[in-house]
Write an enzyme that holds these catalytic residues in place. Structure first.
Site, PDB file in Angstrom:
ATOM      1  N   SER A 113      44.263  38.211  41.302  1.00 48.29           N
ATOM      2  CA  SER A 113      43.722  38.310  39.756  1.00 48.29           C
ATOM      3  C   SER A 113      44.237  36.967  39.041  1.00 48.29           C
ATOM      4  O   SER A 113      45.392  36.353  39.428  1.00 48.29           O
ATOM      5  CB  SER A 113      44.618  39.481  39.243  1.00 48.29           C
ATOM      6  OG  SER A 113      44.225  39.582  37.770  1.00 48.29           O
ATOM      7  N   SER A 115      43.228  33.915  39.933  1.00 53.61           N
ATOM      8  CA  SER A 115      42.774  32.798  40.668  1.00 53.61           C
ATOM      9  C   SER A 115      41.751  32.105  40.627  1.00 53.61           C
ATOM     10  O   SER A 115      41.596  30.867  41.018  1.00 53.61           O
ATOM     11  CB  SER A 115      43.048  33.175  42.294  1.00 53.61           C
ATOM     12  OG  SER A 115      41.859  33.953  42.587  1.00 53.61           O
ATOM     13  N   ASP A 141      35.662  43.484  38.411  1.00 60.11           N
ATOM     14  CA  ASP A 141      35.950  43.889  36.943  1.00 60.11           C
ATOM     15  C   ASP A 141      34.668  44.412  36.360  1.00 60.11           C
ATOM     16  O   ASP A 141      34.801  45.543  35.872  1.00 60.11           O
ATOM     17  CB  ASP A 141      36.397  42.690  36.072  1.00 60.11           C
ATOM     18  CG  ASP A 141      37.782  42.969  35.771  1.00 60.11           C
ATOM     19  OD1 ASP A 141      38.296  44.000  35.511  1.00 60.11           O
ATOM     20  OD2 ASP A 141      38.230  41.882  35.432  1.00 60.11           O
ATOM     21  N   SER A 185      39.811  42.123  46.587  1.00 55.19           N
ATOM     22  CA  SER A 185      39.676  42.774  47.924  1.00 55.19           C
ATOM     23  C   SER A 185      40.832  42.326  48.864  1.00 55.19           C
ATOM     24  O   SER A 185      40.729  41.416  49.278  1.00 55.19           O
ATOM     25  CB  SER A 185      38.174  42.110  48.507  1.00 55.19           C
ATOM     26  OG  SER A 185      38.137  40.880  48.232  1.00 55.19           O
TER      27      SER A 185
END
Ligand SMILES: Nc1ncnc2c1ncn2[C@@H]1O[C@H](COP(=O)(O)OS(=O)(=O)O)[C@@H](OP(=O)(O)O)[C@H]1O
Ligand SMILES: Nc1ncnc2c1ncn2[C@@H]1O[C@H](COP(=O)(O)OP(=O)(O)O)[C@@H](O)[C@H]1O
Length: 281
Positions: A113, A115, A141, A185
């Site tokens: 999250s 990145s 999201d 993921s």
């Protein structure tokens, strides 16, 4: 429309192989795709009727090539779906690709999250749009706002989240789109299963190789702060695992204080797609 009220033949769908397969003379059906005395839809109906006489059982969950479902001759059982049979359509991926002048594929962007997954995905989609290439972004999201709203962040729900998005991405790629999926993921196995869903080479894994420290400093949604305070449990990178890819096609690195711009990153992906021939049919 021609004189008989039918749309003219679509370019490129009249391969002799397929015309032979679906060959049908006459025909005045409402969905007659028409051209050249060949009614594709009616012929396909004939074929289905014939096959119904032939079927006598179920086959396993997966075909030898690992792609579930596409057994053209028999009824299948896939998961809890019993007695199903793949229905072939005359317009195929190759035809859609010719229309779009590109090749369908899945760009799978994974990373922590914060990145920069969504930012790169949108930059890439925009650059493709400007070049005249059709893409679609599946953002984790966003998809959790609808299709996957029933899923939490525990490992098995993340796996189901990835599986569903993988299946949707597969459909987009089959439609001829450059499908850009951007999700944390976190598990290698889940990503590998998505890779196995599409034809080899059509899955391009992009790793946002950004240190946790950088992501945490960015913290645009304040989630790391909440996770550090114990107000969010099981947050990736804090108290939940992230397994970095070992064999990603593209690695976008961003060290502390040394980040390429999102456009430069997207440009790298474009170069890869160009070299691999995805931006032309
Ligand atoms: N526990 C926990 N862990 C990680 N992320 C969390 C969590 N809870 C909420 N969020 C928010 O959900 C976004 C990630 O959704 P994904 O569907 O990409 O996650 S996953 O692939 O199923 O792991 C993620 O969005 P990004 O920041 O864009 O990655 C977060 O905003
Ligand atoms: N290449 C970059 N350099 C600097 N900041 C970036 C870069 N890419 C994204 N960001 C910033 O980092 C934050 C997180 O980006 P985002 O795309 O939302 O990440 P993710 O989707 O992985 O959670 C945002 O504030 C965004 O503006």
């Amino acid at each position: 429309m021609n004189a008989s009220g039918f749309k003219p033949a679509l370019p490129g769908i009249s391969s002799s192989k397929r015309l032979g397969f679906f060959s049908f003379s006459g025909g005045n059906q409402p969905f007659d795709l028409k051209p050249r005395g060949v009614c594709l839809i009616k012929a396909a109906m004939e074929e289905t009727r014939t096959l119904k006489l032939d079927v006598n059982g179920k086959v396993g969950d997966k075909l030898p090539n690992g792609h579930a479902g596409k057994n053209h001759n028999q009824l299948s059982t896939i998961g809890n779906s019993t007695n199903i049979k793949w229905h072939e359509c005359p317009v195929e991926k190759i035809d859609r690709q010719k229309l779009l002048k590109q090749k369908g594929c899945v760009i799978w962007i994974t990373g922590l999250s914060g990145s920069g997954k969504s930012t790169v995905a949108c930059a890439l989609s925009h650059m493709l749009y400007q070049r005249g290439n059709l893409s679609y972004v599946l953002d984790g999201d966003n998809i959790r706002h609808g299709l996957n709203r029933d899923l939490s962040f525990k490992a098995e729900d993340r796996a189901e989240n990835i599986r569903r998005v993988g299946e949707v991405a597969k459909l987009f790629a089959d439609a001829g789109f450059i499908c850009i999926a951007c999700l944390i993921s976190p598990y290698r196995r889940d990503r590998a299963e998505c890779r196995a869903m599409v034809p080899s080479k059509d899955f391009v894994e992009v790793f946002m190789d950004v240190p946790l420290q950088v992501c945490e400093n960015r913290d645009p949604k304040g989630l790391y702060k909440l996770a550090r305070a114990g107000k969010i449990k099981g947050f990736t990178g804090i108290d939940d695992p992230y397994e970095p890819p070992l064999d990603a096609e593209i690695v976008l690195q961003c060290n502390t204080g040394d980040c390429s711009t999102p456009c430069d990153m997207a440009e790298k992906v474009i170069s890869y797609l160009e070299v691999k021939g995805y931006l032309q049919a």
